[in-house]
Design a protein around this motif. Sequence first.
Motif, PDB file in Angstrom:
ATOM      1  N   LEU A   1       0.824  -1.192   0.000  1.00 18.79           N
ATOM      2  CA  LEU A   1       0.000   0.000   0.000  1.00 18.79           C
ATOM      3  C   LEU A   1       0.865   1.251   0.000  1.00 18.79           C
ATOM      4  CD1 LEU A   1      -3.132  -0.039   0.149  1.00 18.79           C
ATOM      5  CD2 LEU A   1      -2.915   0.589   2.553  1.00 18.79           C
ATOM      6  N   HIS A   2       0.515   2.229  -0.809  1.00 13.59           N
ATOM      7  CA  HIS A   2       1.308   3.452  -0.904  1.00 13.59           C
ATOM      8  C   HIS A   2       1.224   4.258   0.381  1.00 13.59           C
ATOM      9  CE1 HIS A   2       0.994   3.380  -5.588  1.00 13.59           C
ATOM     10  NE2 HIS A   2       1.773   2.442  -5.099  1.00 13.59           N
ATOM     11  N   THR A   3       2.239   5.070   0.596  1.00 13.03           N
ATOM     12  CA  THR A   3       2.336   5.846   1.836  1.00 13.03           C
ATOM     13  C   THR A   3       1.120   6.732   2.043  1.00 13.03           C
ATOM     14  OG1 THR A   3       4.733   5.900   1.531  1.00 13.03           O
ATOM     15  CG2 THR A   3       3.809   7.414   3.150  1.00 13.03           C
ATOM     16  N   GLU A   4       0.559   7.294   0.962  1.00 11.07           N
ATOM     17  CA  GLU A   4      -0.571   8.208   1.115  1.00 11.07           C
ATOM     18  C   GLU A   4      -1.784   7.525   1.736  1.00 11.07           C
ATOM     19  OE1 GLU A   4      -1.984   9.806  -2.516  1.00 11.07           O
ATOM     20  OE2 GLU A   4      -2.939   7.954  -3.171  1.00 11.07           O
ATOM     21  N   SER A   5      -1.858   6.198   1.624  1.00 12.50           N
ATOM     22  CA  SER A   5      -2.998   5.469   2.174  1.00 12.50           C
ATOM     23  C   SER A   5      -2.876   5.240   3.680  1.00 12.50           C
ATOM     24  CB  SER A   5      -3.164   4.127   1.455  1.00 12.50           C
ATOM     25  OG  SER A   5      -3.479   4.323   0.093  1.00 12.50           O
ATOM     26  N   GLU A   6      -1.723   5.611   4.253  1.00 16.00           N
ATOM     27  CA  GLU A   6      -1.540   5.449   5.689  1.00 16.00           C
ATOM     28  C   GLU A   6      -2.626   6.208   6.459  1.00 16.00           C
ATOM     29  OE1 GLU A   6      -0.214   3.756   8.887  1.00 16.00           O
ATOM     30  OE2 GLU A   6       0.900   3.455   7.003  1.00 16.00           O
ATOM     31  N   THR A   7      -3.025   7.374   5.933  1.00 18.52           N
ATOM     32  CA  THR A   7      -4.017   8.189   6.640  1.00 18.52           C
ATOM     33  C   THR A   7      -5.403   7.561   6.636  1.00 18.52           C
ATOM     34  OG1 THR A   7      -4.448   9.449   4.614  1.00 18.52           O
ATOM     35  CG2 THR A   7      -2.792  10.333   6.132  1.00 18.52           C
ATOM     36  N   ILE A   8      -5.642   6.617   5.722  1.00 18.23           N
ATOM     37  CA  ILE A   8      -6.967   5.971   5.652  1.00 18.23           C
ATOM     38  C   ILE A   8      -6.865   4.464   5.893  1.00 18.23           C
ATOM     39  CG2 ILE A   8      -7.973   7.727   4.145  1.00 18.23           C
ATOM     40  CD1 ILE A   8      -7.461   5.851   1.768  1.00 18.23           C
ATOM     41  N   ARG A   9      -5.735   4.012   6.404  1.00 14.15           N
ATOM     42  CA  ARG A   9      -5.530   2.559   6.565  1.00 14.15           C
ATOM     43  C   ARG A   9      -6.606   1.932   7.448  1.00 14.15           C
ATOM     44  NH1 ARG A   9      -1.025  -0.614   5.723  1.00 14.15           N
ATOM     45  NH2 ARG A   9       0.319   1.223   5.585  1.00 14.15           N
ATOM     46  N   GLN A  10      -6.917   2.570   8.590  1.00 16.62           N
ATOM     47  CA  GLN A  10      -7.918   1.984   9.484  1.00 16.62           C
ATOM     48  C   GLN A  10      -9.286   1.956   8.836  1.00 16.62           C
ATOM     49  OE1 GLN A  10      -7.392   0.391  12.500  1.00 16.62           O
ATOM     50  NE2 GLN A  10      -9.501  -0.225  12.027  1.00 16.62           N
ATOM     51  N   ARG A  11      -9.616   3.031   8.080  1.00 19.49           N
ATOM     52  CA  ARG A  11     -10.908   3.042   7.400  1.00 19.49           C
ATOM     53  C   ARG A  11     -10.972   1.946   6.346  1.00 19.49           C
ATOM     54  NH1 ARG A  11     -13.294   7.950   8.608  1.00 19.49           N
ATOM     55  NH2 ARG A  11     -15.231   6.751   8.422  1.00 19.49           N
ATOM     56  N   LEU A  12      -9.869   1.731   5.650  1.00 21.78           N
ATOM     57  CA  LEU A  12      -9.833   0.663   4.647  1.00 21.78           C
ATOM     58  C   LEU A  12      -9.987  -0.707   5.301  1.00 21.78           C
ATOM     59  CD1 LEU A  12      -6.947   1.892   2.302  1.00 21.78           C
ATOM     60  CD2 LEU A  12      -9.402   1.948   1.832  1.00 21.78           C
ATOM     61  N   THR A  13      -9.359  -0.876   6.444  1.00 21.15           N
ATOM     62  CA  THR A  13      -9.507  -2.142   7.171  1.00 21.15           C
ATOM     63  C   THR A  13     -10.968  -2.375   7.531  1.00 21.15           C
ATOM     64  OG1 THR A  13      -7.277  -1.969   8.085  1.00 21.15           O
ATOM     65  CG2 THR A  13      -8.802  -3.435   9.219  1.00 21.15           C
ATOM     66  N   ASP A  14     -11.619  -1.338   8.053  1.00 24.02           N
ATOM     67  CA  ASP A  14     -13.034  -1.459   8.428  1.00 24.02           C
ATOM     68  C   ASP A  14     -13.899  -1.779   7.213  1.00 24.02           C
ATOM     69  OD1 ASP A  14     -12.225  -0.796  10.968  1.00 24.02           O
ATOM     70  OD2 ASP A  14     -12.808   1.320  10.803  1.00 24.02           O
ATOM     71  N   ILE A  15     -13.605  -1.126   6.085  1.00 23.82           N
ATOM     72  CA  ILE A  15     -14.376  -1.351   4.866  1.00 23.82           C
ATOM     73  C   ILE A  15     -14.228  -2.788   4.381  1.00 23.82           C
ATOM     74  CG2 ILE A  15     -14.385  -0.785   2.393  1.00 23.82           C
ATOM     75  CD1 ILE A  15     -13.933   2.156   3.262  1.00 23.82           C
TER      76      ILE A  15
END
Length: 564
Positions: A387-401
Motif C-alpha cells: 500500500l502506498h504511503t498516502e494510504s496510511e491516513t486511511i488505513r484503518q478506514r480501509l480495514t473497516d471497509i
Amino acid sequence: MNIIDKIEQAQKSNHIAYSFEYFPPKTELGFANLIDRLGRMAQLEPEFISCTWGAGGSTHDRTLELCTTAQSLYGLDTLMHLTCTNMEKAKIDEALEQAQKAGIRNILALRGDPPRGHEYWTPVDSEFQHAIDLVKYIRKHYGDTFCIGVAGYPEGHIDCPDKEQDMQYLKEKVDAGADFVMTQLFYDVDACVTWMQKCRAYGIQVPIVPGIMPIPTYQSFRRMINLCNVKVPDNIMSDLDAIKGDDQKVKEYGVNLAVKMIQRLHKEAGICNFHISTLNLERSTRLILEALHLHKENGLHVNKVSPWAPIHDPAKAELWDEFPNGRYGDSRSPAYGENTYSSGQILPTSQAILKWGEPETEQDIAQLFINYINGQVKSLPWCEEALHTESETIRQRLTDINQRGYWTVSSQPAVNGASSQDKIYGWGPKNGYVYQKAFIEFFVSDQQVAELLIRLGKDDSITYYATNQKGDFSTNVSDAEAQNAVTWGVFPGKEIIQPTIIEKASFEAWKDEAFGLWTEWEEQYAPNSPSQKVLKEIGDSYWLVNVVHNDFQKPDVLFDVMLS
C-alpha cells in the motif's frame, strides 16, 4: 522491405539507427489518437516501427490495422509481433496470411506468456509450445517471405533460471531461421554487454537489437521491472528513489539514462541499432534523439491528412498525456492501457501458495485483503506492491471497509492543495499544488451490491460505476461521455494537469482485466481444488465497484457513507 537489410546497413556504416515500439490502446479514441501521434513521430524517420500482439490474439485486428496504417499512410516499415502458445493454428495461419496480404514483411516471433498457474496449463495447440516452433513454421510455409526476429533476455528468461539453457534456446531459434534478436528491456548495460559477448561466443552471429525503454513514471517503472524480473543497478534505483515525487524529474532522468545507455552500447559494444519502447508517448523519444544529435529537423514531412481528427491541439499534442499515473488515465490517450506487461503477478502454484496460502472460503479471501491493507501480505493479484504511503491516513478506514465485505483494490484519500513536493502526496514539477478526490474501488458480493448502490445514490456528491463479469452494469452518472478528474495539479507556467480520470470507457476497459485476474489467480491452483473452486465462484458472482466523492474539501464523507 525486410528490416534485416536496414539493420545490417546501419551496422556496416557504424551509424546509430533507431526504431519505435507501440501497442494497440484499449479504447477507440486512444487508437485514433495514436494514429495521429504516429504521423508526427514518423517525421523522426525511424527505420521501422513494431506493434505488440495481445495474449491469445486479443489485439489481432488492432495490431494488423496499426501496422497497415503505418505503412500505407506514413510509409513506415513495420514489424508485427506474433505470439503462438495461446493461439490455435488456424489463428496463426490467418494472422500470417493477413500480414502477407497487407504487405507486412517482418515478424517478431514470440512464445507469449502462458496463463498464471502454468503448472496446470497446456498449450492451445501442441504444435506451438515455444517460439522456435513458430520460427520453424513460418520458414517452412512462407520461406523467405518474412524477415523474422526473436526475443533475447540479457538477464535470462523469467521461466528459465538456467542461463546456459536459455542461451541454448536462443541459439536454436537463430539456427531455425531467425534473422535478428531483439532484447527485452534492461537497465544494466554491463550485464547486457557481457550477455552479447556470450551470444557471439556461443555462435549466435545475427544482429542483436537492444530494447530501450525510457522511464515513464516512477510507479510504472517499478511495476514493469517487478513483473519482468529486471534487475536495476543500485545507483539508478537510488537516484530514482530520491526524485520519485517529481514526475518531471523522473522523466528527465529516464531520457538521460536512455541516452547514456545507447552511447555506451554504441561505443563499447559497437551496437548501432536500438529499438525504443515508446509506450505510445512521444516527447521522451524525441528528446533522446535530440540529445544523440539524431533528430532530423528536415526529415520526413507527412503531407497526407489523417482520417482521424486529433482530440487536442496538435501544438500541444506531444505533452497532454505525458504523465500517465495509475490505471485511470485519460481513455482518449494513445498511451491508455500502457500496462501491456499486465497488472497481475506471474507465479507458479508453489509461490502462490507461499504468498497467499490456500484459501477455501470467502472469509479466507477477505482476510487476505485485510492482511494486505495492514502490511502482512505484500501484494495481491491486482496490486503488485505494498500500500502506498498516502494510504496510511486511511488505513484503518480501509480495514473497516474490507471487514464489511468490500474488498478494496484501489483507493486514495482526498487532498486539497498539497505541495507538489510533499513527500506523501506530491507529484509533477516543483512549486505546484496537487489535489485529489477521495475514491475507492472494490469487489463486493452480489448479495450486498444492490443495497450499497441505493445508499451511495442518496449522496449527491458521490458518483459510482458498478459491473460484474457477466456485463451487468449500473451507474448514477447520466452522461456516458463524462470524464471525472480525481487527481489534478496546478504548476507554474503550465495548464492544469489531470493524470487520473475516471470515466465509463476506462472503467469498462479495466473491468475485463480485473475479472481476468480472478481467473488467473484461480488457475494457480489445481483443478477442482477448494481454492480453485472458491476463486471461480467469487469471480463469477462478485461485482467491481468504483466510487468517487467529488467534494475534495470533505475528506471523511466517502468512508462514512461506506461504513454507515
